[in-house]
Structure formats: structure tokens, C-alpha cells
Design a protein around this motif. Structure first.
Motif, mmCIF file in Angstrom:
data_model
loop_
_atom_site.group_PDB
_atom_site.id
_atom_site.type_symbol
_atom_site.label_atom_id
_atom_site.label_comp_id
_atom_site.label_asym_id
_atom_site.label_seq_id
_atom_site.Cartn_x
_atom_site.Cartn_y
_atom_site.Cartn_z
ATOM 1 N N LEU A 1 9.630 54.065 12.563
ATOM 2 C CA LEU A 1 9.368 52.781 11.919
ATOM 3 C C LEU A 1 10.167 52.641 10.630
ATOM 4 O O LEU A 1 10.773 51.590 10.363
ATOM 5 N N ALA A 2 10.181 53.683 9.825
ATOM 6 C CA ALA A 2 10.904 53.636 8.548
ATOM 7 C C ALA A 2 12.392 53.411 8.770
ATOM 8 O O ALA A 2 13.025 52.598 8.086
ATOM 9 N N ILE A 3 12.964 54.112 9.742
ATOM 10 C CA ILE A 3 14.400 53.964 10.005
ATOM 11 C C ILE A 3 14.688 52.582 10.579
ATOM 12 O O ILE A 3 15.645 51.906 10.176
ATOM 13 N N GLY A 4 13.859 52.134 11.529
ATOM 14 C CA GLY A 4 14.099 50.831 12.142
ATOM 15 C C GLY A 4 13.998 49.686 11.163
ATOM 16 O O GLY A 4 14.747 48.710 11.254
ATOM 17 N N ALA A 5 13.084 49.768 10.214
ATOM 18 C CA ALA A 5 12.885 48.689 9.237
ATOM 19 C C ALA A 5 13.647 48.917 7.946
ATOM 20 O O ALA A 5 13.552 48.095 7.026
ATOM 21 N N ASN A 6 14.392 50.035 7.843
ATOM 22 C CA ASN A 6 15.142 50.373 6.633
ATOM 23 C C ASN A 6 14.214 50.429 5.420
ATOM 24 O O ASN A 6 14.434 49.771 4.404
ATOM 25 N N LEU A 7 13.151 51.227 5.562
ATOM 26 C CA LEU A 7 12.202 51.439 4.482
ATOM 27 C C LEU A 7 12.142 52.925 4.135
ATOM 28 O O LEU A 7 12.354 53.777 4.999
ATOM 29 N N PRO A 8 11.829 53.270 2.888
ATOM 30 C CA PRO A 8 11.606 54.674 2.561
ATOM 31 C C PRO A 8 10.437 55.232 3.373
ATOM 32 O O PRO A 8 9.399 54.584 3.520
ATOM 33 N N LEU A 9 10.602 56.427 3.898
ATOM 34 C CA LEU A 9 9.551 57.031 4.704
ATOM 35 C C LEU A 9 8.270 57.205 3.896
ATOM 36 O O LEU A 9 7.163 57.069 4.434
ATOM 37 N N ASP A 10 8.407 57.472 2.606
ATOM 38 C CA ASP A 10 7.224 57.615 1.762
ATOM 39 C C ASP A 10 6.361 56.362 1.817
ATOM 40 O O ASP A 10 5.135 56.443 1.841
ATOM 41 N N TRP A 11 6.988 55.200 1.824
ATOM 42 C CA TRP A 11 6.224 53.953 1.856
ATOM 43 C C TRP A 11 5.390 53.854 3.125
ATOM 44 O O TRP A 11 4.246 53.416 3.105
ATOM 45 N N VAL A 12 6.000 54.254 4.238
ATOM 46 C CA VAL A 12 5.280 54.208 5.516
ATOM 47 C C VAL A 12 4.110 55.190 5.483
ATOM 48 O O VAL A 12 3.016 54.889 5.968
ATOM 49 N N HIS A 13 4.328 56.362 4.912
ATOM 50 C CA HIS A 13 3.225 57.318 4.765
ATOM 51 C C HIS A 13 2.104 56.724 3.918
ATOM 52 O O HIS A 13 0.923 56.843 4.250
ATOM 53 N N TRP A 14 2.469 56.094 2.808
ATOM 54 C CA TRP A 14 1.455 55.514 1.915
ATOM 55 C C TRP A 14 0.648 54.443 2.638
ATOM 56 O O TRP A 14 -0.574 54.373 2.493
ATOM 57 N N MET A 15 1.346 53.604 3.406
ATOM 58 C CA MET A 15 0.654 52.547 4.141
ATOM 59 C C MET A 15 -0.433 53.118 5.046
ATOM 60 O O MET A 15 -1.518 52.556 5.180
ATOM 61 N N HIS A 16 -0.161 54.279 5.640
ATOM 62 C CA HIS A 16 -1.074 54.803 6.647
ATOM 63 C C HIS A 16 -2.189 55.677 6.082
ATOM 64 O O HIS A 16 -3.095 56.064 6.822
ATOM 65 N N VAL A 17 -2.160 55.969 4.788
ATOM 66 C CA VAL A 17 -3.323 56.612 4.159
ATOM 67 C C VAL A 17 -4.080 55.622 3.273
ATOM 68 O O VAL A 17 -5.128 55.952 2.725
ATOM 69 N N LEU A 18 -3.549 54.404 3.161
ATOM 70 C CA LEU A 18 -4.170 53.395 2.306
ATOM 71 C C LEU A 18 -5.635 53.134 2.679
ATOM 72 O O LEU A 18 -6.504 53.119 1.794
ATOM 73 N N PRO A 19 -5.986 52.925 3.967
ATOM 74 C CA PRO A 19 -7.398 52.696 4.292
ATOM 75 C C PRO A 19 -8.300 53.863 3.915
ATOM 76 O O PRO A 19 -9.440 53.670 3.472
ATOM 77 N N THR A 20 -7.808 55.080 4.095
ATOM 78 C CA THR A 20 -8.612 56.261 3.757
ATOM 79 C C THR A 20 -8.871 56.335 2.260
ATOM 80 O O THR A 20 -9.989 56.619 1.812
ATOM 81 N N VAL A 21 -7.852 56.055 1.463
ATOM 82 C CA VAL A 21 -7.986 56.127 0.008
ATOM 83 C C VAL A 21 -8.901 55.020 -0.512
ATOM 84 O O VAL A 21 -9.780 55.253 -1.349
#
Length: 379
Positions: free
Chosen positions: A115-135
Motif C-alpha cells: 500500500l505504501a509503495i503503491g500510494a507513494n506514502l512513507p511506510l511509517d504513516w501506513v503503520h501509524w494508520m493501522h495502530v490508530l484504533p488501538t491507541v
């Protein structure tokens, strides 16, 4: 309609602004390929969601006196001083802590990378998005994160079957409550996963552009999943476990019966206090479980009356025959359901329920029909 037949996967867009231009993606590649396809096909939507979400909830750039760097034409935010803002550090710490303990399955890490490569986003951002609900559902971590998530939110879950529905089949409704000012509701997606392994299930995930976890969904074996936060301020919550959106993906991929679906959550290392409605259309079963890191209490069944007190109010399970529901504002939901059950629930009636029972923080309503006949398509 937009069809992309250049690869195995397919993308269909409603092109209807009344539906927020709903996107449906059929995905039948490897985890990395699926993530890359989502990022490439929905690049504009993914980047728009991340910009909206992170601009509001993460960086508070106006408070820091830093300019907001546009996503258009270049790498976003790659030179921001991460160490100067706790929000970066909290999400980094949370993801690294969860990942180092092995709680994120490898296939989802590959999908996030794609997803990060396809959307040209930093991988860290994608990681943050996916722990956001837990936090944001955790009493210990939430105050360290942001002041954006101030208003109490909850979700509503409904399952109706038998005499409570017009056709006697299992219908479910899930109303998702979140912070509307973050804007996620503007980029809805439906992800249809067709696995490479023939032993795995086809699953349908209702989500948002750039978010791969399951917050509600169903599979081709007739299993439906809904979730609700029910005790946000619990002192027993932890992030040391598998985030529920990944658990739900695992369950839909592998569970073919109600008991198998329940066991996925029962056997896992769980995190925050969450209520799950798990239903099987093939078996005409619907059950609610109250979970935390230490226990999974249930099943609570249609017609069963239970009150669970918690900081935000009382979670009730109703006594309407063949109907099961819960919600923070369930006195309103209860009244709405009682007024409409006499008509028999179907798509139109549940759409009216979704409108009448929605809170000011509602961002998504999902209605599913899961028939008993395995040869009949689900909706």
C-alpha cells in the motif's frame, strides 16, 4: 463505472457523489500485490484521507508553527522533525511494541508495504494508520496521543432473523461512530479479498481508502462480523496483543462456522475492551461477546436481557424476539427497533433504523443479508 482489467484484480467506482463515490476493489493477488493495487488505483483517495486524518489528529502543524506540505507533486512530510512532536513518537512506539511481540501477522505487514509503495506514502504513516484504533481506544495511550478524540463515541450493532425479518433470513446493521471532523467518511471502500489459497474464504471488508483492517465485514461461509467499543476508559486495556481489525481479517479468512469464528477471538491475545457481534447466516445464530485482554464474556443471545455498566453509560442487550443489538445510545436504538420490528426488517427498514438511530459522530452504516442457503448470494 470504472473497470481496470489490466491485472487480475478489479476496481469499480460508483461515480456517485451521493455515495461519496464508493469504491469496490476485487483483490486476488498476494498480500503485497493487493496492497500495491489498492495504493495505485486509489492513490488520490488514499493520500487525501491520510492528509485529512494526519493533518487533524497527528501533527497539529498550526500549533507547531510549521507549514502543511502538500501531497501533490513530491514526497510528503519527509523532512518534518519527528522528534519534536509526541504524536509521532506515540504511534511509532505503539507500532514497534506490537510488532516486536509478533502480534501483526506477516501477510498484513506485506500488504501495508505494498500500500505504501503503491500510494507513494512513507511506510511509517501506513503503520501509524493501522495502530490508530488501538491507541485511541486505550485509556493509557489515548491521553498521550491527541486532544482530537474528545467527544465520546460508540457504535451500534444489530442482528435480526427469523420472524423479525421479512424474508426470515439473517440481516445485520452496523453503525460506525468516529470523529467526523477527521473526514474518513469521505473516502469509503469495499475490499473483496479472493485468496490464492483455495482453503481460505472469500471475505468482504468495509473500510476506507488506505485502511486494510476490518471494522465490519462478512465471508462466503455466511459469517458476519460487527464491533463496538464498550468500555473505553477501562484500566485493564492494553496494546500488547493483536489489533482487532487484523483479528477480524483472520477470522473472516479462516472461519467457516460460528464456533470457529468465536474461537479466533477467544484464543487470541486481545487488547482493548470491545464488544463483538458475530453471526452465522447458515446456522441462524447471532451472539454478542464482551471482551478485554483477560476475558471473553458471552454469548449473549437474541431475547437475552443484560445490562453492563461502564464509564460512558450502560450497554444493554434487548428482549425483542429474534433481534440482538447493543449501542451506547441504545435507549434510542431500542425505541427505533421496537417501532419498526412489526414491519419486519429488510434493507429499507434497516436503512431507516440507521438514519433514526445515528449519532452526531456516525461515519458509516453497513447493512448485510446472509441467507441460510449457501447457493444464494449474500448482500
Amino acid at each position: 463505472m470504472i473497470l481496470d482489467e489490466s491485472k487480475k484484480s478489479m476496481h469499480i467506482s460508483s461515480g456517485d457523489n451521493r455515495l461519496n463515490n464508493l469504491h469496490v476493489l476485487r483483490l486476488n493477488g498476494s498480500p503485497f500485490e493487493n496492497g500495491y493495487y489498492i495504493g495505485r488505483v486509489l492513490k488520490k483517495e488514499v493520500r487525501s484521507l491520510y492528509r485529512s486524518l494526519f493533518g487533524h489528529s497527528l501533527f497539529h502543524l498550526d500549533r507547531l508553527g510549521l507549514p502543511f506540505v502538500s501531497f501533490e507533486g513530491g514526497s510528503p512530510f519527509c523532512h518534518l522533525p519527528i522528534g519534536k512532536h509526541a504524536d509521532f513518537e506515540v504511534l511509532d512506539e505503539a507500532y514497534n511494541r506490537i510488532n516486536k511481540q509478533g502480534f501483526i501477522p506477516e501477510e498484513y505487514k506485506l500488504e501495508m508495504r505494498g500500500l505504501a509503495i503503491g500510494a507513494n506514502l512513507p511506510l511509517d504513516w501506513v503503520h501509524w494508520m493501522h495502530v490508530l484504533p488501538t491507541v485511541t481506544e486505550n485509556e493509557e495511550w489515548r491521553p498521550r496521543f491527541s486532544d482530537v478524540f474528545e467527544a465520546p463515541t460508540s457504535c451500534s450493532m444489530v442482528a435480526a432473523m427469523g420472524d423479525a425479518t421479512k424474508d426470515g433470513e439473517l440481516w445485520t446493521l452496523r453503525i460506525l461512530d468516529w470523529e467526523r471532523k477527521l473526514g474518513a467518511q469521505r473516502w469509503p471502500v469495499v475490499l473483496v479479498y479472493e485468496p490464492l489459497n483455495p482453503k481460505d474464504n472469500v471475505s468482504v471488508v468495509f473500510s476506507y481508502a488506505g485502511y486494510l483492517g476490518c471494522i465490519s465485514g462478512f465471508n462466503n461461509k455466511g459469517i458476519s462480523f460487527l464491533e463496538q467499543g464498550w468500555n473505553r476508559y477501562s484500566k485493564t486495556a492494553t496494546i500488547d496483543g493483536t489489533p482487532f481489525p487484523f483479528l477480524a481479517r483472520e477470522m473472516l479468512t479462516h472461519a467457516s462456522t460460528q464456533d470457529e469464528a468465536v474461537s479466533v477471538f477467544r484464543d487470541a491475545q486481545r487488547t482493548n475492551d470491545l464488544a463483538y457481534l458475530i453471526a452465522s447466516g447458515r446456522e441462524s445464530r447471532a451472539e454478542i461477546y464482551l471482551t478485554n485482554k483477560d476475558s471473553m464474556e458471552g454469548p449473549h443471545l437474541p431475547g437475552h436481557v443484560l445490562e453492563a455498566e461502564y464509564d460512558l453509560g450502560i450497554l444493554r442487550f434487548n428482549d425483542i424476539p429474534n433481534v440482538l443489538f447493543s449501542g451506547m445510545y441504545d435507549n434510542v436504538l431500542n425505541e427505533v427497533l421496537r417501532s419498526r420490528v412489526r414491519n419486519g426488517f429488510d434493507l429499507d427498514e434497516l436503512m431507516r433504523v440507521a438514519v433514526d438511530a445515528a449519532t452526531s459522530t456516525a461515519v458509516q452504516a453497513v447493512i448485510t443479508r446472509v441467507p441460510k442457503d449457501p447457493n444464494e448470494p449474500m448482500q
